[in-house]
Design an enzyme around this catalytic site. Sequence first.
Site, PDB file in Angstrom:
ATOM      1  CE1 TYR A 145     -23.188  47.499 -60.298  1.00 36.26           C
ATOM      2  CE2 TYR A 145     -21.450  47.979 -61.889  1.00 36.26           C
ATOM      3  CZ  TYR A 145     -22.284  48.392 -60.862  1.00 36.26           C
ATOM      4  OH  TYR A 145     -22.204  49.678 -60.398  1.00 36.26           O
ATOM      5  CG  ASP A 230     -15.053  44.991 -62.327  1.00 36.86           C
ATOM      6  OD1 ASP A 230     -14.518  44.931 -61.198  1.00 36.86           O
ATOM      7  OD2 ASP A 230     -15.960  45.782 -62.599  1.00 36.86           O
ATOM      8  CB  ILE A 232     -14.623  45.514 -58.017  1.00 39.24           C
ATOM      9  CG1 ILE A 232     -15.000  46.545 -56.961  1.00 39.24           C
ATOM     10  CG2 ILE A 232     -15.848  44.721 -58.408  1.00 39.24           C
ATOM     11  CD1 ILE A 232     -15.976  47.611 -57.430  1.00 39.24           C
ATOM     12  CE  LYS A 272     -19.024  47.177 -55.026  1.00 37.34           C
ATOM     13  NZ  LYS A 272     -20.341  47.703 -54.781  1.00 37.34           N
TER      14      LYS A 272
HETATM   15  C1  LIG Z   1     -18.678  44.472 -60.809  1.00 36.99           C
HETATM   16  C2  LIG Z   1     -18.676  45.912 -60.392  1.00 36.99           C
HETATM   17  N1  LIG Z   1     -17.902  46.777 -61.060  1.00 36.99           N
HETATM   18  C3  LIG Z   1     -17.893  48.074 -60.732  1.00 36.99           C
HETATM   19  C4  LIG Z   1     -18.666  48.573 -59.695  1.00 36.99           C
HETATM   20  C5  LIG Z   1     -18.591  50.055 -59.356  1.00 36.99           C
HETATM   21  O1  LIG Z   1     -17.767  50.230 -58.244  1.00 36.99           O
HETATM   22  P1  LIG Z   1     -17.209  51.622 -57.713  1.00 36.99           P
HETATM   23  O2  LIG Z   1     -18.002  51.967 -56.496  1.00 36.99           O
HETATM   24  O3  LIG Z   1     -15.776  51.388 -57.357  1.00 36.99           O
HETATM   25  O4  LIG Z   1     -17.365  52.618 -58.798  1.00 36.99           O
HETATM   26  C6  LIG Z   1     -19.474  47.708 -58.982  1.00 36.99           C
HETATM   27  C7  LIG Z   1     -20.324  48.216 -57.887  1.00 36.99           C
HETATM   28  O5  LIG Z   1     -21.223  47.583 -57.403  1.00 36.99           O
HETATM   29  C8  LIG Z   1     -19.484  46.341 -59.341  1.00 36.99           C
HETATM   30  O6  LIG Z   1     -20.236  45.454 -58.676  1.00 36.99           O
END
Ligand SMILES: Cc1ncc(COP(=O)(O)O)c(C=O)c1O
Length: 473
Positions: A145, A230, A232, A272
């Site tokens: 990312y 992570d 998410i 997400k």
């Molecule tokens: C792998 C990953 N980590 C962290 C984030 C950041 O997310 P947040 O909107 O919760 O700060 C993203 C956002 O695209 C992401 O894809």
Amino acid sequence: MSLLSTKASCNTHGQDSSYFLGWEEYEKNPYDEIRNPKGIIQMGLAENQLSFDLHESWLANNPEAAGLKRGGQSIFRELALFQDYHGLPEFKKAMVEFMSEIRGNKVTFDTNNLVLTAGATSANETLMFCLAEQGDAFLLPTPYYPGFDRDLKWRTGVEIVPIHCTSSNGFQITEDALEKAYQDGQSRNLRVKGVLITNPSNPLGTTTTLKEMNLLLNFIEEKQIHLISDEIYSGTVFNNPGFVSVMEVLNNRSSKNDILSQRVHVVYSLSKDLGLPGFRIGAIYSNDKMVVAAATKMSSFGLISSQTQYLLSAMLSDKKFTKTYISENQKRLKKRHEKIVVGLEKIGISCLKSNAGLFCWVDMRHLLKSNTFEAEIDLWKKIVYDVKLNISPGSSCHCTEPGWFRVCFANMSEETLDLSLQRLKAFVSEFNLIKQQSSLNSSSIIKNSRRKSITKWVFRLSFDGTEREPEQR
Ligand SMILES: Cc1ncc(COP(=O)(O)O)c(C=O)c1O
């Protein structure tokens, strides 16, 4: 002499990455069905807009929560006043239960080990501040990312060392690649403090295999370093194999090791899975009490507002809602994913086989003029400026092979996705036509060159369809 700090004036934020530049181009000319039908379609933003109707109907049915009331009485004043940085207990409870539900209730999370943060962005940075010094390093599998360059490095001074993964095995992490990255860190005189993975992966849209997870756990045990997972995108897994959290793998390991479990930290967010990036709801989960205590103190710099916590604690405590939301959202993502994969296949573009996320990892290597990152950026510019689709080039995700692109599919309507596929189709047809003409021309050139052996002519491949004069070499 500048009166600003070096941090304010340096450019290590990563703003000049093609990932962010694409967003800027989109902002200048955003597509709108009525007002700007020729504008750029945003396919570089991993947003989930497929299930807003579910939130909206919940809000309509639960006016108390949205109206900041409890038992018919306004709690506006209570929420407006000073907030304890530990967060609202009922929200933390709802959050850990939601995290368990996403993991099929195979793992339970303790609210005492949870730290609330303003999104995963803040959670990842806070963990860097807790686990590493300036100049220490974290190993990250590529492609990764693009925001990590900002989140992990910029303010903390921590370095990222890539674990090079390749298409030969679907970009999976191997023992050799891990060891090589560790050695690379050491030869750069960096103290390697840990590995950070995203599971499911952004940008690959694949879940980490059990084999990879065990490999990672053995590796961090041997090197005595940390692992951050992570997670998410954990709720976006729409196909088998299902999602397995590193916490579940850790619990199932035959030899229980408290030190190892204290070195594994999970990052989570509702940006997400619940599609609420604007609400800024994130979390760190850690079994290390010191990390939890330090991160809680640091969370003062990025708290979640009280009214957001209040509203979301009501929404996530509604088990009927969460159950329906999780399964319906996954169904919709699966349908969308199928649509884009099949649509791309029809125009001769394939994607890495994936089972999660809000994007596809698309193989456009055959559309490159040469196997270089310059050619990848040339192709990207054509796609942004001429085809008018903002997608993210693999180089912005630190991919080591030119020609891969991340294409998001859940931040638009089905009609807009159809239009984007039509635009891409027209582009590929034109590309193929020009390529055909070019090879016809070059075969006639070869014939001619036999006759006129002194001059060599080469036709340049033109994407815009204009006939170009042959160039003399
Ligand atoms: C792998 C990953 N980590 C962290 C984030 C950041 O997310 P947040 O909107 O919760 O700060 C993203 C956002 O695209 C992401 O894809």
